[in-house]
Design an enzyme around this catalytic site. Structure first.
Site, short mmCIF file in Angstrom:
data_model
loop_
_atom_site.label_atom_id
_atom_site.label_comp_id
_atom_site.label_asym_id
_atom_site.label_seq_id
_atom_site.Cartn_x
_atom_site.Cartn_y
_atom_site.Cartn_z
CE LYS A 80 47.37 41.04 40.25
NZ LYS A 80 47.47 42.18 40.70
CD GLN A 90 49.33 44.43 38.28
OE1 GLN A 90 48.68 43.44 39.11
NE2 GLN A 90 50.71 43.96 39.33
CG ASP A 146 43.34 46.08 43.76
OD1 ASP A 146 43.88 44.80 44.40
OD2 ASP A 146 43.95 46.48 43.01
#
Length: 351
Positions: free
Chosen positions: A87, A131, A154
């Site tokens: 990422k 995460q 997200d």
């Protein structure tokens, strides 16, 4: 998911846009002529990241703003660390400002919430990603809800999820990355959704449920199947578009799929394989060798949906930066033929 699985999920192998020549029969799509095209997530990712890089440069030149993505990782899981590195690399490649917050596995929930609060207040950060999974004893929902909806990279914030489901209301500021990537693949390969029978296998909050919503928003007729669904096979056989995110290796078999159907395989599993030097190979939720010859389009594993997840995270972050400036978001669904990914496909003969 181990480190190797994380790498395969995000990048996969380099695949040409291949065709499988098969016998013609009555198809899900009457324009289908008995060939199966591979939906190449790696190629699509490259095109999209190039587009995003141009947008980032334009934003910096016109507004003096560089999109910022903050990633919070708690603990030392190798798979999470590998995925976070990918990422960060994607963010760097397209010119994002990156903020890395690495916390020990012993971090308390209060300490994690304090870091999220700090990032919420940082004007250089436009998207925040925590995460997952978090260590035992941490309430994941509480942590995710603490992220400002305007920095929810997200797309998991309840307001973004709710706005996604409300027809005709305010659009979500971000959409869950994996289902958004699936829809982007369908659009960029000019696959018609409107009026089609769509079956989603799986009902998770991360993939299945938002995927069903996105297909419905594109005017598909959607059936969502899960562990309690009776006679799943017959429902899959009736589908023109099948999205599989059920978490079972090679669950969907060849005789479940009608000729000409479109299959998007979200799953990835590491299975023993004595023919490989590593001793294992990767498979999806679909038995590729049985299903591929019957499809008009199919995603491979790896190299299909996986590369799109990080790409959509970048797109979400760019859109959040645009939102902070009062600019219109870059829409999830591109117009048909926006990019001809499969301009020069390779034809592979099958038995």
């Amino acid at each position: 998911m181990n480190k190797t699985t994380a790498i395969a999920l995000a990048g996969g192998v380099g695949l040409a846009c291949a065709y499988y020549a098969v016998k013609k029969s009555k198809a899900a799509d009457e324009s289908w002529h008995g060939e199966t095209q591979i939906i190449d997530g790696n190629a699509t990712r490259k095109v999209m990241l190039a587009e995003l890089k141009v947008e980032v440069a334009a934003m910096k030149a016109m507004h003096g703003i560089v999109p910022g993505l903050a990633v919070v990782i708690v603990g030392e899981r190798k798979d999470s660390q590998a995925y976070v590195r990918m990422k960060k690399k994607a963010a760097k490649d397209i010119g994002f400002h990156s903020v890395d917050v690495e916390m020990p596995g012993t971090a308390t929930q209060a300490e994690i919430l304090a870091e999220v609060k700090r990032l919420n207040a940082d004007p250089q950060v436009h998207g925040i990603l925590v995460q997952l999974p978090l260590p035992d004893g941490i309430d994941q929902d509480v942590v995710l809800k603490s992220i400002d909806v305007e920095k929810d990279a997200d797309g998991f914030h309840p307001l973004n999820v709710g706005n996604m489901w409300i027809s005709g209301g305010e659009p979500p500021l971000a959409v869950a990355c994996t289902p958004a990537g699936c829809l982007e693949l369908l659009q960029r390969y000019d696959i018609k959704i409107s009026g089609k029978n769509c079956v989603v296998l799986g009902r998770s909050n991360i993939v299945g449920m938002p995927m069903a919503c996105l297909l419905q928003s594109a005017n598909g007729t959607v059936t969502c199947c899960h562990s309690r669904t009776k006679d799943i096979e017959s429902k899959v056989r009736a589908a023109d578009i099948i999205i599989v995110a059920i978490g079972k290796p090679e669950f969907v078999r060849g005789d479940w799929v009608k000729p000409g159907a479109v299959v998007i395989d979200v799953g990835i599993h590491q299975v023993p394989d004595k023919s490989k030097k590593s001793g294992y190979s990767f498979v999806g939720d679909v038995c590729f060798k049985e299903v591929a010859p019957k499809c008009s389009f199919i995603t491979p594993v790896p190299g299909g949906v996986g590369p799109m997840t990080i790409t959509m995270l970048m797109k979400n972050t760019l859109n959040l930066a645009r939102h902070s400036l009062g600019l219109e978001r870059i829409h999830l669904r591109k117009s048909p033929s926006h990019v001809n990914i499969a301009a020069n496909p390779t034809v592979v003969k099958t038995n």
